[in-house]
Design an enzyme around this catalytic site. Structure first.
Site, PDB file in Angstrom:
ATOM      1  N   CYS A  43       0.847  -1.039   0.085  1.00 37.46           N
ATOM      2  CA  CYS A  43      -0.243  -0.209  -0.017  1.00 37.46           C
ATOM      3  C   CYS A  43       0.877   1.199   0.103  1.00 37.46           C
ATOM      4  O   CYS A  43       0.654   2.200  -0.970  1.00 37.46           O
ATOM      5  CB  CYS A  43      -1.032   0.061   1.447  1.00 37.46           C
ATOM      6  SG  CYS A  43      -1.901   1.550   1.377  1.00 37.46           S
ATOM      7  N   LYS A  52      -2.207   7.039  -5.911  1.00 34.30           N
ATOM      8  CA  LYS A  52      -2.958   8.318  -5.750  1.00 34.30           C
ATOM      9  C   LYS A  52      -1.993   9.681  -5.826  1.00 34.30           C
ATOM     10  O   LYS A  52      -2.531  10.557  -6.595  1.00 34.30           O
ATOM     11  CB  LYS A  52      -3.388   8.433  -4.059  1.00 34.30           C
ATOM     12  CG  LYS A  52      -4.352   7.151  -3.752  1.00 34.30           C
ATOM     13  CD  LYS A  52      -5.346   6.756  -4.555  1.00 34.30           C
ATOM     14  CE  LYS A  52      -5.939   5.331  -4.516  1.00 34.30           C
ATOM     15  NZ  LYS A  52      -5.008   4.328  -4.961  1.00 34.30           N
ATOM     16  N   ALA A 118      12.320 -13.480   6.672  1.00 31.95           N
ATOM     17  CA  ALA A 118      11.962 -14.532   7.695  1.00 31.95           C
ATOM     18  C   ALA A 118      11.607 -15.930   6.954  1.00 31.95           C
ATOM     19  O   ALA A 118      10.749 -15.803   5.955  1.00 31.95           O
ATOM     20  CB  ALA A 118      10.758 -13.942   8.276  1.00 31.95           C
ATOM     21  N   GLY A 182      -7.256  -5.974 -18.071  1.00 36.10           N
ATOM     22  CA  GLY A 182      -8.128  -5.874 -16.855  1.00 36.10           C
ATOM     23  C   GLY A 182      -8.696  -4.753 -16.406  1.00 36.10           C
ATOM     24  O   GLY A 182      -8.028  -3.735 -16.332  1.00 36.10           O
ATOM     25  N   GLU A 205     -11.138  -6.300 -21.395  1.00 37.70           N
ATOM     26  CA  GLU A 205     -11.663  -7.100 -20.059  1.00 37.70           C
ATOM     27  C   GLU A 205     -12.488  -8.021 -20.322  1.00 37.70           C
ATOM     28  O   GLU A 205     -12.915  -8.083 -21.331  1.00 37.70           O
ATOM     29  CB  GLU A 205     -12.570  -5.954 -19.461  1.00 37.70           C
ATOM     30  CG  GLU A 205     -13.556  -6.452 -18.583  1.00 37.70           C
ATOM     31  CD  GLU A 205     -12.790  -7.035 -17.390  1.00 37.70           C
ATOM     32  OE1 GLU A 205     -13.482  -8.193 -16.869  1.00 37.70           O
ATOM     33  OE2 GLU A 205     -12.012  -6.422 -16.666  1.00 37.70           O
ATOM     34  N   VAL A 269      -5.026  -8.100 -13.353  1.00 36.08           N
ATOM     35  CA  VAL A 269      -6.111  -8.891 -13.229  1.00 36.08           C
ATOM     36  C   VAL A 269      -6.512  -9.377 -12.047  1.00 36.08           C
ATOM     37  O   VAL A 269      -6.976 -10.542 -11.850  1.00 36.08           O
ATOM     38  CB  VAL A 269      -5.701 -10.036 -14.381  1.00 36.08           C
ATOM     39  CG1 VAL A 269      -6.018  -9.651 -15.679  1.00 36.08           C
ATOM     40  CG2 VAL A 269      -4.627 -10.695 -13.952  1.00 36.08           C
ATOM     41  N   ARG A 271      -4.642  -9.880  -7.597  1.00 37.15           N
ATOM     42  CA  ARG A 271      -3.498 -10.108  -6.759  1.00 37.15           C
ATOM     43  C   ARG A 271      -3.446 -11.491  -6.144  1.00 37.15           C
ATOM     44  O   ARG A 271      -4.686 -11.941  -5.849  1.00 37.15           O
ATOM     45  CB  ARG A 271      -3.468  -8.861  -5.680  1.00 37.15           C
ATOM     46  CG  ARG A 271      -3.304  -7.470  -6.211  1.00 37.15           C
ATOM     47  CD  ARG A 271      -2.935  -6.532  -5.307  1.00 37.15           C
ATOM     48  NE  ARG A 271      -1.675  -6.563  -4.253  1.00 37.15           N
ATOM     49  CZ  ARG A 271      -0.733  -6.207  -4.820  1.00 37.15           C
ATOM     50  NH1 ARG A 271      -0.468  -5.657  -6.131  1.00 37.15           N
ATOM     51  NH2 ARG A 271       0.445  -6.440  -4.195  1.00 37.15           N
ATOM     52  N   HIS A 440     -24.467  23.280   4.971  1.00 36.75           N
ATOM     53  CA  HIS A 440     -24.797  23.761   3.651  1.00 36.75           C
ATOM     54  C   HIS A 440     -23.699  25.057   3.504  1.00 36.75           C
ATOM     55  O   HIS A 440     -23.529  25.865   4.358  1.00 36.75           O
ATOM     56  CB  HIS A 440     -26.153  24.441   3.812  1.00 36.75           C
ATOM     57  CG  HIS A 440     -26.595  24.767   2.236  1.00 36.75           C
ATOM     58  ND1 HIS A 440     -26.814  24.252   1.192  1.00 36.75           N
ATOM     59  CD2 HIS A 440     -26.566  26.406   1.997  1.00 36.75           C
ATOM     60  CE1 HIS A 440     -27.161  25.066   0.077  1.00 36.75           C
ATOM     61  NE2 HIS A 440     -26.974  26.240   0.698  1.00 36.75           N
TER      62      HIS A 440
END
Length: 461
Positions: A43, A52, A118, A182, A205, A269, A271, A440
């Site tokens: 991420c 982003k 690990a 995809g 797609e 397509v 993960r 508003h």
């Protein structure tokens, strides 16, 4: 070999892993978190945050271009250009600051951070390979938080002009011709951004429409925007691989085979769980297909071994992993916790953005749920911000007024996802939302208006 002990050992410092480590340390649990790469996981390093940043740059570039000629705002500007390498450097700077921040937060909470690879020895022991002598760590509890990786197609392996979303976020220049295999949220987010930056984009797609997990009413505005950006879309089409010269993508469409010329081919397509290559299979854990099976406490079939995040399956969302990480930390600390979330918001940062929380409309005629929607074109704030496309929709039980789901499509609606999720978590009714005073002029008024419409009391529709 040096041996260390701890009460909780977390494998992976992605969103789920680092949150688990921080929360456990806050509760005075002796915690070690191990990460082979940089803290923050997919991420932070090659997913949510960098994508982003790219989307924002593309939006700003598009907006700057819109001022070249006549426009309703009366703003005039000269023709902008973009240096993608510099944009990528800016993105990398953000990632570097955030990953450094995560490492700092882990240390500040009192957990130990180990950078190394690990390998699981058994359910209580892990061998860590790092610079210098390997370390053996024995733990009372182990959390598998190893995340996921881009899914590779066997007939279209990554390499050369075929790239994954990871490479797509670090391209040195805008591809002249980009083919995206995809049309899920990852492919759409990157593909639409590249179209705004000047790339000729084509989507392939396999399904009959984009974002097939959502209904057509919700995705229609995104499809319309794709057409406005000049994006070519091939639906019910399957990529077959590269041609004999490795130059074109061969695609099987309803009208026959075609070949698409491309400078870059992005395969998006889905993960796959990162569950092999570090000894996890030796534990013989119960599996749900390729994913680690867990119960409502994120416990696996082996006592003292937990799993969280993408390695446990859908929905593969960072905020789900974070919530699971906090849950497990509190269980290890002795608290009685279980997973009882009513809804997990999902956001597609397409243009326009798309938010889904809870139940979608019933399309097969079964069930008793009804819907009420309010368009942004009737919202004053949206109009003044030139964001009048899209709508907010509430799904509810007409017998009890209980809100079952809230969805929205429109510019900036990602920032409303928390409000939607809170409404479901609090078991809100239409009256609860309708009687809550909304400021508003704001975009949030559309949620109140949708609830009013569901009650038959629409004021502005």
């Amino acid at each position: 070999m040096k041996t260390e002990t701890c009460k909780l050992l977390v494998l992976g410092a992605g969103p789920g892993g680092y949150v688990c480590a921080i929360r456990a340390a806050q509760l005075s649990v002796d915690t070690v978190v191990v990460e082979a790469e940089k803290p923050g996981g997919t991420c932070l390093n090659v997913g949510c945050i960098p994508s982003k940043a790219l989307i924002h740059a593309a939006d700003e570039f598009t907006r700057a271009r819109s001022f070249e000629g006549e426009n309703e705002l009366g703003i005039r500007g000269s023709a902008p250009t973009i240096d993608l390498a510099r944009t990528v450097a800016w993105k990398d700077g953000i990632v570097k600051r955030l990953t450094g921040g995560v490492a700092g937060l882990i240390g500040k909470a009192g957990a130990r951070y180990v950078n190394g690879f690990a390998t699981i020895v058994d359910g209580k022991t892990v061998r860590i390979e790092m610079d210098g002598e390997p370390v053996l760590i024995r733990a009372e509890n182990v959390v598998v938080a190893t995340g996921s990786k881009p899914l590779e197609l066997p007939f279209l392996p990554f390499g050369g002009k075929v790239i994954s979303s990871t490479q797509a976020l670090s391209l040195p220049e805008v591809p002249g011709r980009l083919v995206v295999v995809g049309a899920g949220y990852i492919g759409l987010e990157i593909g639409m951004a590249m179209a705004k930056l000047g790339s000729a984009v084509t989507f392939v797609e396999a399904g009959p429409r984009i974002l097939p997990q959502y209904d057509e009413e919700l995705t229609r505005p995104v499809r319309k925007r794709m057409a406005e950006l000049g994006i070519t879309l091939h639906l019910s089409a399957r990529a077959q691989g590269l041609d004999a010269d490795d130059d074109r993508l061969v695609v099987d469409t309803p009208d026959g085979k075609i070949e698409l010329a491309a400078d870059t081919i992005l395969v998006a397509v889905g993960r796959a769980p990162a569950s092999v290559g570090f000894g996890l299979e030796s534990l013989g854990l119960g599996m749900d297909g390729p994913f680690v099976a867990i119960d409502d406490r994120c416990a696996t079939t082996m006592r003292g071994v937990f799993a969280i995040g993408d390695v446990t399956g859908d929905p593969m969302l960072a905020h789900r992993a974070m919530a699971q990480g906090s849950l497990v930390a509190e269980i290890v600390a002795g608290q009685d916790r279980c997973w009882d979330k009513r809804a997990i918001p999902a956001v597609c940062f397409t243009d326009p953005e798309l938010v889904v929380v809870g139940q979608l409309p019933v399309t097969d005629g079964a069930g008793n749920a009804k819907t009420a929607a309010f368009p942004f074109q009737a919202n004053g704030r949206a109009m003044t911000m030139e964001r009048a496309g899209g709508f907010v929709r509430v799904v509810f039980d007409p017998r009890t007024e209980l809100v079952l789901g809230i969805q929205a499509v429109g510019a900036g609606v990602a920032e409303m996802a928390g409000q939607f999720a809170m409404a479901l978590e609090m078991a809100a009714t239409l009256t609860d939302i309708a009687e809550t005073i909304h400021a508003h002029p704001t975009l949030g008024e559309t949620v109140q208006e949708a609830a009013l419409k569901g009650l038959g009391r629409a004021l502005h529709a």
